[in-house]
Scaffold this motif. Structure first.
Motif, PDB file in Angstrom:
ATOM      1  N   MET A  80       0.887  -1.182   0.016  1.00  0.00           N
ATOM      2  CA  MET A  80       0.049  -0.166   0.128  1.00  0.00           C
ATOM      3  C   MET A  80       0.819   1.152  -0.069  1.00  0.00           C
ATOM      4  O   MET A  80       1.946   1.357   0.812  1.00  0.00           O
ATOM      5  N   SER A  81       0.560   2.081  -0.793  1.00  0.00           N
ATOM      6  CA  SER A  81       1.316   3.501  -0.793  1.00  0.00           C
ATOM      7  C   SER A  81       1.134   4.479  -0.049  1.00  0.00           C
ATOM      8  O   SER A  81      -0.173   4.346   0.567  1.00  0.00           O
ATOM      9  N   ILE A  82       1.876   5.553   0.234  1.00  0.00           N
ATOM     10  CA  ILE A  82       1.254   6.413   1.236  1.00  0.00           C
ATOM     11  C   ILE A  82       0.012   7.193   0.958  1.00  0.00           C
ATOM     12  O   ILE A  82      -0.618   7.662   1.593  1.00  0.00           O
ATOM     13  N   GLY A  83       0.159   7.592  -0.335  1.00  0.00           N
ATOM     14  CA  GLY A  83      -1.037   8.303  -1.093  1.00  0.00           C
ATOM     15  C   GLY A  83      -2.571   7.361  -0.857  1.00  0.00           C
ATOM     16  O   GLY A  83      -3.523   8.034  -0.232  1.00  0.00           O
ATOM     17  N   SER A  84      -2.471   6.060  -0.968  1.00  0.00           N
ATOM     18  CA  SER A  84      -3.640   5.280  -0.711  1.00  0.00           C
ATOM     19  C   SER A  84      -3.975   5.193   0.873  1.00  0.00           C
ATOM     20  O   SER A  84      -4.942   5.158   1.334  1.00  0.00           O
ATOM     21  N   THR A  85      -2.824   5.363   1.528  1.00  0.00           N
ATOM     22  CA  THR A  85      -3.064   5.145   2.962  1.00  0.00           C
ATOM     23  C   THR A  85      -3.477   6.429   3.726  1.00  0.00           C
ATOM     24  O   THR A  85      -4.501   6.587   4.376  1.00  0.00           O
ATOM     25  N   LEU A  86      -3.223   7.656   2.962  1.00  0.00           N
ATOM     26  CA  LEU A  86      -3.762   8.969   3.358  1.00  0.00           C
ATOM     27  C   LEU A  86      -5.212   8.736   2.984  1.00  0.00           C
ATOM     28  O   LEU A  86      -6.071   9.676   3.710  1.00  0.00           O
ATOM     29  N   TYR A  87      -5.703   8.432   1.847  1.00  0.00           N
ATOM     30  CA  TYR A  87      -6.881   8.545   1.195  1.00  0.00           C
ATOM     31  C   TYR A  87      -7.882   7.797   2.191  1.00  0.00           C
ATOM     32  O   TYR A  87      -8.760   8.202   2.481  1.00  0.00           O
ATOM     33  N   ASN A  88      -7.388   6.563   2.668  1.00  0.00           N
ATOM     34  CA  ASN A  88      -8.059   5.600   3.559  1.00  0.00           C
ATOM     35  C   ASN A  88      -8.479   6.193   4.752  1.00  0.00           C
ATOM     36  O   ASN A  88      -9.486   6.023   5.435  1.00  0.00           O
ATOM     37  N   VAL A  89      -7.374   6.908   5.404  1.00  0.00           N
ATOM     38  CA  VAL A  89      -7.600   7.485   6.755  1.00  0.00           C
ATOM     39  C   VAL A  89      -7.975   8.878   6.790  1.00  0.00           C
ATOM     40  O   VAL A  89      -9.139   9.000   7.525  1.00  0.00           O
ATOM     41  N   PHE A  90      -8.220   9.622   5.902  1.00  0.00           N
ATOM     42  CA  PHE A  90      -8.280  11.085   5.890  1.00  0.00           C
ATOM     43  C   PHE A  90      -9.677  11.561   5.006  1.00  0.00           C
ATOM     44  O   PHE A  90     -10.431  12.440   5.160  1.00  0.00           O
ATOM     45  N   LEU A  91      -9.483  10.785   3.685  1.00  0.00           N
ATOM     46  CA  LEU A  91     -10.327  11.612   2.655  1.00  0.00           C
ATOM     47  C   LEU A  91     -11.541  10.553   2.376  1.00  0.00           C
ATOM     48  O   LEU A  91     -12.141  10.780   1.570  1.00  0.00           O
ATOM     49  N   ARG A  92     -11.720   9.502   2.941  1.00  0.00           N
ATOM     50  CA  ARG A  92     -12.561   8.380   2.320  1.00  0.00           C
ATOM     51  C   ARG A  92     -13.995   8.892   2.848  1.00  0.00           C
ATOM     52  O   ARG A  92     -14.910   8.607   1.979  1.00  0.00           O
ATOM     53  N   ARG A  93     -14.108   9.203   4.044  1.00  0.00           N
ATOM     54  CA  ARG A  93     -15.649   9.576   4.436  1.00  0.00           C
ATOM     55  C   ARG A  93     -15.613  11.105   4.786  1.00  0.00           C
ATOM     56  O   ARG A  93     -14.586  11.689   4.713  1.00  0.00           O
ATOM     57  N   THR A  94     -16.705  11.576   4.158  1.00  0.00           N
ATOM     58  CA  THR A  94     -17.033  13.066   3.864  1.00  0.00           C
ATOM     59  C   THR A  94     -16.816  13.706   5.416  1.00  0.00           C
ATOM     60  O   THR A  94     -16.155  14.806   5.318  1.00  0.00           O
ATOM     61  N   SER A  95     -17.307  13.342   6.213  1.00  0.00           N
ATOM     62  CA  SER A  95     -17.134  13.962   7.762  1.00  0.00           C
ATOM     63  C   SER A  95     -15.763  14.135   8.102  1.00  0.00           C
ATOM     64  O   SER A  95     -15.204  15.020   8.735  1.00  0.00           O
ATOM     65  N   THR A  96     -14.811  12.907   7.941  1.00  0.00           N
ATOM     66  CA  THR A  96     -13.402  13.250   8.110  1.00  0.00           C
ATOM     67  C   THR A  96     -12.754  14.274   7.225  1.00  0.00           C
ATOM     68  O   THR A  96     -11.936  14.809   7.656  1.00  0.00           O
ATOM     69  N   PHE A  97     -13.283  14.085   6.110  1.00  0.00           N
ATOM     70  CA  PHE A  97     -12.600  15.104   5.139  1.00  0.00           C
ATOM     71  C   PHE A  97     -12.930  16.537   5.509  1.00  0.00           C
ATOM     72  O   PHE A  97     -11.977  17.745   5.488  1.00  0.00           O
ATOM     73  N   VAL A  98     -14.265  16.771   6.057  1.00  0.00           N
ATOM     74  CA  VAL A  98     -14.600  18.175   6.711  1.00  0.00           C
ATOM     75  C   VAL A  98     -13.757  18.422   7.933  1.00  0.00           C
ATOM     76  O   VAL A  98     -13.233  19.598   7.959  1.00  0.00           O
ATOM     77  N   VAL A  99     -13.492  17.766   8.765  1.00  0.00           N
ATOM     78  CA  VAL A  99     -12.576  17.740   9.784  1.00  0.00           C
ATOM     79  C   VAL A  99     -11.161  17.989   9.507  1.00  0.00           C
ATOM     80  O   VAL A  99     -10.547  19.119  10.116  1.00  0.00           O
ATOM     81  N   VAL A 100     -10.582  17.372   8.379  1.00  0.00           N
ATOM     82  CA  VAL A 100      -9.262  17.703   8.108  1.00  0.00           C
ATOM     83  C   VAL A 100      -9.286  18.897   7.200  1.00  0.00           C
ATOM     84  O   VAL A 100      -8.386  19.912   7.689  1.00  0.00           O
ATOM     85  N   VAL A 101      -9.954  19.380   6.510  1.00  0.00           N
ATOM     86  CA  VAL A 101     -10.239  20.666   6.038  1.00  0.00           C
ATOM     87  C   VAL A 101     -10.381  21.807   6.740  1.00  0.00           C
ATOM     88  O   VAL A 101      -9.404  22.940   6.721  1.00  0.00           O
ATOM     89  N   VAL A 102     -11.113  21.628   7.773  1.00  0.00           N
ATOM     90  CA  VAL A 102     -11.226  22.743   9.029  1.00  0.00           C
ATOM     91  C   VAL A 102     -10.010  22.846   9.908  1.00  0.00           C
ATOM     92  O   VAL A 102      -9.794  23.877   9.920  1.00  0.00           O
TER      93      VAL A 102
END
Length: 60
Positions: A1-23
């Motif tokens: 698993m690459s670092i990009g897919s790990t970051l995607y799975n941890v931070f960007l996969r769910r909308t609520s987590t994405f919003v928290v990361v952006v804020v």
């Protein structure tokens, strides 16, 4: 698993987590940008600011 897919799975996969990361990232960016701008302003205007010259004008 690459670092990009790990970051995607941890931070960007769910909308609520994405919003928290952006804020959170916008808060930290704004804070660091504000501190950097204040440091630059203070260094450019050193000797002209009230905190630098108040000893000459304040009397006890």
């Amino acid at each position: 698993m690459s670092i990009g897919s790990t970051l995607y799975n941890v931070f960007l996969r769910r909308t609520s987590t994405f919003v928290v990361v952006v804020v959170a990232s916008s808060f930290f960016f704004e804070r660091s940008f504000d501190l950097a701008a204040d440091k630059i302003f203070d260094s450019v205007n050193k000797g002209k600011l009230w905190k630098d010259i108040k000893d000459k004008y304040e009397h006890e």
